[in-house]
Design a protein around this motif. Structure first.
Motif, short mmCIF file in Angstrom:
data_model
loop_
_atom_site.label_atom_id
_atom_site.label_comp_id
_atom_site.label_asym_id
_atom_site.label_seq_id
_atom_site.Cartn_x
_atom_site.Cartn_y
_atom_site.Cartn_z
N THR A 242 0.83 -1.20 0.00
CA THR A 242 0.00 0.00 0.00
C THR A 242 0.87 1.25 0.00
N THR B 39 0.72 5.49 -1.16
CA THR B 39 -0.09 6.61 -1.62
C THR B 39 0.79 7.81 -1.93
N ASN C 97 0.13 11.90 -1.86
CA ASN C 97 -0.84 12.92 -1.46
C ASN C 97 -2.21 12.29 -1.18
N GLY C 98 -2.17 11.08 -0.57
CA GLY C 98 -3.39 10.41 -0.15
C GLY C 98 -4.07 9.53 -1.18
N LYS C 99 -3.58 9.52 -2.42
CA LYS C 99 -4.19 8.70 -3.48
C LYS C 99 -3.31 7.50 -3.76
N ALA C 100 -3.93 6.34 -4.00
CA ALA C 100 -3.18 5.11 -4.28
C ALA C 100 -2.25 5.31 -5.48
N VAL C 101 -1.06 4.72 -5.37
CA VAL C 101 -0.05 4.83 -6.42
C VAL C 101 0.11 3.49 -7.11
N LYS C 102 0.29 3.55 -8.44
CA LYS C 102 0.57 2.33 -9.20
C LYS C 102 1.73 2.59 -10.17
N ASP D 258 2.69 5.77 -12.73
CA ASP D 258 2.17 7.07 -12.29
C ASP D 258 3.31 8.08 -12.33
N THR E 256 4.74 16.53 -3.93
CA THR E 256 4.09 15.26 -3.62
C THR E 256 4.72 14.63 -2.39
N ASP F 23 3.67 8.03 0.81
CA ASP F 23 3.58 7.26 2.05
C ASP F 23 3.50 5.78 1.71
N SER G 91 7.46 8.03 5.05
CA SER G 91 6.80 9.16 4.41
C SER G 91 7.89 10.07 3.86
#
Length: 180
Positions: A18, A20, A22-27, A30, A36, A39, A64
């Motif tokens: 898991t 992220t 800025n709070g959005k899931a990363v794949k 990206d 930015t 985490d 982080s």
């Protein structure tokens, strides 16, 4: 005519667990820019490709890390790249290729700033800096006092004692295998 520095980018090359931004899931694939914060949760990590600004960075589990600046300026006689990362918690590691003398690659933790050039490194949020290849200039500020240390391949900076010490064989094996 003077050209302004061009913004760099970080491309996510791999994600485990898991992660992220800025709070959005990363794949994978990206694209992340300055401003930015990445985490990585428990048993998670992300590898980034910074191009001229790196090339590679790993955000380790329970970490982080902020991308504070990524720029490249090709207007002058030599390419000048500026990379600034911040370790808020956990650790970040990377490989930095040799750049021009005017270029700057810094990783900041709360009590230290690591100036990196042509090196494999890991910087911890507690101020420990491990170098497995090349050398890093570590500046520590504590109670208003600023001290600079040079950490070379096979050494670490101990922020508690304020000394540079050799890595143990076990540490060399562990850290040598985890830097991207």
């Amino acid at each position: 005519a003077f050209a302004a520095p061009v913004k760099g980018k970080a491309v996510v090359t791999s994600v485990k667990g898991t992660v992220t931004a800025n709070g959005k899931a990363v794949k994978a694939n990206d694209v992340l820019e300055a401003g930015t914060t990445i985490d990585a949760g428990s048993a998670s990590q992300a590898d980034l490709f910074l191009g001229d600004n790196g090339p590679t960075v790993r955000v380790y589990e329970d970490s982080s890390v902020s991308i504070d600046e990524l720029t490249k300026d090709t207007a002058g006689p030599e390419k000048v790249v500026t990379t600034k990362l911040g370790v808020k918690s956990g650790r970040v590691g990377g490989y930095v290729k040799k750049t021009s003398d005017s270029s700057k690659y810094e990783v900041k933790a709360p009590t230290v700033t690591a100036a990196i050039r042509g090196t494999k490194y890991i910087v911890f949020s507690n101020g420990m800096v491990v170098v497995t290849e090349g050398s890093v200039l570590v500046t520590r500020t504590l109670t208003g006092q600023t001290t600079t240390y040079t950490v070379t391949a096979g050494q670490k900076f101990d922020p508690i004692a304020g000394v540079v010490i050799e890595l143990t064989p076990a540490e060399s094996a562990v850290f040598g295998s985890v830097v991207p």
